[in-house]
Design an enzyme around this catalytic site. Structure first.
Site, PDB file in Angstrom:
ATOM      1  N   GLN A  91      40.761  42.558  35.995  1.00 15.25           N
ATOM      2  CA  GLN A  91      41.954  41.462  35.838  1.00 15.25           C
ATOM      3  C   GLN A  91      42.859  42.285  35.929  1.00 15.25           C
ATOM      4  OE1 GLN A  91      39.134  39.660  35.476  1.00 15.25           O
ATOM      5  NE2 GLN A  91      40.619  38.673  34.534  1.00 15.25           N
ATOM      6  N   HIS A 138      44.784  40.610  38.746  1.00 14.51           N
ATOM      7  CA  HIS A 138      44.951  39.363  39.643  1.00 14.51           C
ATOM      8  C   HIS A 138      47.012  39.426  39.141  1.00 14.51           C
ATOM      9  CE1 HIS A 138      42.106  37.446  39.209  1.00 14.51           C
ATOM     10  NE2 HIS A 138      41.304  37.754  39.273  1.00 14.51           N
ATOM     11  N   GLU A 157      41.053  34.616  27.160  1.00 14.99           N
ATOM     12  CA  GLU A 157      40.770  34.487  28.424  1.00 14.99           C
ATOM     13  C   GLU A 157      38.509  34.484  28.926  1.00 14.99           C
ATOM     14  OE1 GLU A 157      41.492  32.908  33.033  1.00 14.99           O
ATOM     15  OE2 GLU A 157      42.233  35.063  32.237  1.00 14.99           O
ATOM     16  N   HIS A 158      39.160  35.906  28.841  1.00 16.68           N
ATOM     17  CA  HIS A 158      37.638  37.103  28.983  1.00 16.68           C
ATOM     18  C   HIS A 158      37.392  37.747  28.144  1.00 16.68           C
ATOM     19  CE1 HIS A 158      39.364  35.690  33.066  1.00 16.68           C
ATOM     20  NE2 HIS A 158      38.621  35.544  33.238  1.00 16.68           N
ATOM     21  N   ASP A 160      34.330  34.688  37.849  1.00 16.88           N
ATOM     22  CA  ASP A 160      34.710  35.006  38.489  1.00 16.88           C
ATOM     23  C   ASP A 160      34.174  33.495  39.850  1.00 16.88           C
ATOM     24  OD1 ASP A 160      36.730  35.226  37.519  1.00 16.88           O
ATOM     25  OD2 ASP A 160      37.453  37.129  37.895  1.00 16.88           O
ATOM     26  N   HIS A 162      44.664  -8.504  12.264  1.00 20.60           N
ATOM     27  CA  HIS A 162      43.720  -8.480  12.346  1.00 20.60           C
ATOM     28  C   HIS A 162      42.516  -9.152  11.495  1.00 20.60           C
ATOM     29  CE1 HIS A 162      46.657  -5.273  13.882  1.00 20.60           C
ATOM     30  NE2 HIS A 162      44.603  -4.217  13.520  1.00 20.60           N
TER      31      HIS A 162
END
Length: 810
Positions: free
Chosen positions: A259, A262, A327-328, A361, A420
């Protein structure tokens, strides 16, 4: 290598202790992105070109922004066989899972005459962003394009950075071509997101923008979220690895580095309940970092916003993960499936030693476009649902609209949106609908307003769907000198009768249950009415009598006919018992003939028919010939509500011997002067009473009520001697109203009159209240909108009312 956060023995909230990308960086980037998006909105292509020159360092005219068909075809042909095979396999895995996500249409027909549908329609045009600043990501093409295709999106427009050569990365273009995408824009960063979302002279606007990217891309999607659909905040990547003593240090170290490579802003968290895990991981991690192809990037990420978190136990590890909402989330623990079932806050969860994040991924079939920065607490990863729009369809028939009309009217009044309610009323041609009068008292203000029946906030306390939105029945009980709004008798019970009642109550054995059958009271009632004991029944007011009839002879899957305008409780009680209400309207300008009444009742086909005579709130009585026609035509019971019968001449009880489906209900509240006692009764065929016994509550009529009723019947002459005076006062009041300019008075056989003031009725009602006179407001009833009922009071009360009305109309 990694800083250590020791939470052992601490009850601190981990939320503020866990590392993220620096907030200052986010704030500064947001201002820059907002300015860029605003510029694209204002200047279109020119602003996009300037941003491309500044950030992508590419100077291309708009006509060269789009990859040509030849370029896409060449890129597809140039894909290495292994990469092509991998893309095909990844696409197949992702497509299978995402096609399974497409929801089926929902058709809902639980209520008669109502058809509700929710179907899912794909977006027309989807914008996809595929990053490329620090590398090429053909897998992101798969992860964005395939879900859109699985949803059935018509056109996918893909944007990707132009790269150093200005024509995009061949692997990204090849992946797009492989998936059939022929619209690829060579634009990167926030300017690409803005162009797709807002549109320019060159780039047609899309309905959505999705895809991962750096912080600027994520912030740009937030800026355009009000214009197009966007996916979750997908900024710098992050991982949280939960590892216990069973974890392989090599797995942990490899996944952290995977990770970190990245982005320098990537966040990597190792959470463990065993300090020995970090001791084992640290040297292996150092080796992995040293061997990394992107060492500087990895070292920056691990030093910048990463940490080891030491916890007391497995539960504490989960609390840290939930607070971080990564995220993960990777679970390298014993019994990982058990822990996975407890996870709520994560973009995606990777369970056990054979499911690394890198699998997700590329080849798990799940999506790798996931929420970051803690937004997994409330958002989710990209899916087929992001490219679908739920479309809700409603179709009602006339009866179903009538059933919903009171709810619309009540809510429209509460929100001061009268048009209405009008939109419903004009369709029903004056039909007020079931339970319409249940909302009428709400118009009589000021004063305490009954609370609306609505679903409770607590999920386990839920009112029935068919009751939600109704308004409880009840006229305002305001402390004003002249109260002429509830049709009570203005003359009090004589003192001699009160003394007798008090003495009777003193002798009662209140520690004993009452007579369950109220036999003595029913005998006296039968004698008073000239009817048999077995066909006479008593309850707590005529409303309970009506409720018991509905419970025994109507209810779910059965129907009740209500002829408007009429007593509001007929429809309200029917709905409360789950009975379907069929509503018809009695024309105000035509006399009701036996033939007309028979056609109306037979056409409704209801299991139970309500007929009010004298009618409340108009006042007129129905003749015996019409009532007989109603009884003959009705397929079920006919309940004639004679609450005001003693004030008129026509009594339905004379028809009982010829019509076994006829029920006559009466009350002590009007002619007997005993509204506070709450005693009512019915006269019917004995078989009707047998049915009521099945639904009545045990000991439903109290000892006190039975005793008071008996003594009232013993004093019937003295209690009812006001009737003649009430009838004379009614005629005097009607004459006084008729003398006022513009006032119209309806004929009445009751102890009230219904008049049209010739002016806006609501303003007239308010003007009277300002002069301390309270009359009834029925403006919620479309058939009586121009009218106001007024109770016949004492001569002094009526004079005050007439004088006040004269002032209001002057």
């Amino acid at each position: 290598m990694l800083p250590v956060i020791d939470l052992r023995g601490s009850d601190r909230d981990p939320s503020g202790l866990l590392p993220r990308a620096p907030a200052a960086d986010v704030a500064a980037a947001r201002a820059s992105v907002r300015a860029l998006v605003d510029d694209v909105a204002a200047r279109g292509d020119e602003a996009v070109a300037e941003a491309a020159r500044r950030f992508d360092r590419v100077d291309l005219p708009p006509s060269r922004w789009r990859a040509t068909g030849q370029e896409l075809a060449a890129a597809e042909r140039a894909l290495e066989p292994a990469l092509r095979a991998a893309l095909d396999d990844a696409a197949a895995r992702v497509r299978a899972f995402h096609e399974a996500q497409r929801p089926a249409p929902v058709a809902f027909t639980a209520r008669p005459g109502v058809r509700l549908v929710q179907r899912f329609e794909p977006l027309g045009r989807a914008g996809v962003y595929v990053p490329g600043g620090l590398g090429a990501y053909p897998s992101s093409v798969v992860m964005n394009v395939v879900p859109a295709q699985a949803a059935g999106v018509g056109t996918v427009a893909l944007a990707t950075p132009p790269g150093r050569g200005g024509r995009g990365h061949p692997a990204v273009l090849g992946a797009a071509a492989l998936l059939g995408v022929d619209e690829v824009w060579l634009l990167g960063g926030a300017q690409a997101v803005a162009a797709l979302a807002l549109g320019t002279a060159t780039v047609a606007a899309t309905d959505s923008v999705t895809g991962p990217g750096n912080l600027y891309v994520a912030l740009a999607k937030q800026e355009v979220a009000g214009r197009v659909r966007t996916d979750a905040f997908a900024g710098p990547t992050e991982i949280a690895v939960l590892a216990d003593a069973t974890a392989d240090p090599a797995h942990v170290a490899a996944d952290l580095v995977a990770q970190a490579e990245h982005d320098p802003l990537a966040a990597c968290l190792l959470v463990t309940d065993d300090p020995g895990v970090w001791k084992a991981v640290e040297p292996v991690l150092a080796e992995e970092v040293a061997a990394s192809a992107h060492r500087e990037r990895v070292e920056a990420a691990l030093a910048g916003q990463s940490a080891v978190v030491l916890c007391d136990d497995r539960a504490a590890m989960l609390r840290v993960a939930e607070a971080f909402a990564p995220e993960h989330l990777e679970l390298l623990v014993a019994d990982p499936g058990e822990l996975a079932a407890l996870v709520r806050n994560a973009g995606a969860v990777f369970v056990g030693p054979w499911t690394p994040v890198s699998l997700g991924d590329y080849a798990a079939g799940t999506n790798h476009v996931l929420p970051t920065a803690g937004t997994a607490r409330f958002s989710a990863g990209l899916s087929t649902l992001d490219f679908l729009r739920p479309v809700q369809v409603a179709e009602f028939d006339r009866d179903a609209l009538a059933s919903a009309a009171p709810t619309v009217a009540a809510l429209a009044r509460a929100e001061d949106l009268p048009a209405h309610a009008r939109a419903v009323q004009v369709r029903l041609a004056g039909l007020p609908g079931p339970a319409a009068a249940s909302a009428r008292p709400e118009r009589e203000q000021p004063g305490p307003v009954p609370e609306r029946v609505r679903p409770a906030a607590a999920g386990r306390v839920r009112v029935r769907d068919d009751l939600a939105g109704l308004v409880p029945y009840g006229a305002p009980q305001l402390d004003v000198p002249v109260r002429l709004n509830t049709n009570e008798t203005p003359w009090p019970v004589p003192q001699a009768v009160l003394d007798d009642l008090a003495e009777t109550v003193r002798r009662l054995e209140l520690h004993r249950y009452p007579d369950r059958e109220a036999t003595e009271l029913r005998e006296a009632l039968a004698l008073h009415a000239g009817h048999g004991l077995e066909g006479t029944w008593a309850a707590n007011g005529s409303n309970e009598v009506l409720q018991q009839l509905l419970m025994a002879y109507a209810g779910p899957v059965r129907s009740a006919l209500v002829v408007e305008p009429t007593y509001a409780m007929h429809s309200l009680l029917a709905r409360a018992t789950g009975t379907r209400v069929v509503t018809e309207v009695q024309p105000r300008d035509l006399p009701v003939t036996p033939e007309m009444a028979a056609d109306l009742v037979a056409g409704a086909g209801a299991d139970l028919t309500f007929w009010c005579s004298p009618n409340n709130p108009t006042g007129e009585a129905t003749g015996p010939d019409v009532l007989a026609a109603v009884c003959q035509a009705a397929p079920g019971l006919v309940v004639v509500d004679e609450a005001y019968g003693e004030f008129g001449a026509a009594h339905a009880a004379t028809l009982l011997s010829r019509h076994p489906n006829l029920v006559v209900t009466r009350t002590f509240s009007k002619a007997f002067r005993m509204a506070g006692v709450r005693l009512g009764y019915l006269l019917a065929d004995p078989a009707v009473v047998d049915g009521i016994r099945l639904v009545r509550l045990p000991y439903h009529l109290s000892t006190v009520t039975q005793a008071v009723g008996l003594r009232a019947l013993a004093h019937v002459g003295g209690l009812m001697d006001h009737i003649a005076a009430t009838e004379r006062e009614r005629e005097r009041l009607a004459a006084g109203l008729a003398r006022l300019p513009g006032v119209t008075v309806l004929p009445s056989d009751a102890n009230f009159l219904c008049f049209a003031p010739g002016r806006p009725p609501r303003a007239v009602w308010r003007g009277l209240l300002d002069r301390c006179v309270l009359v009834r407001d029925v403006s919620a009833s479309p058939t009586l909108r121009a009218y106001r009922p007024v109770t016949v009071g004492t001569p002094a009360e009526d004079d005050t009312f007439l004088a006040a009305l004269g002032e209001v109309l002057a």
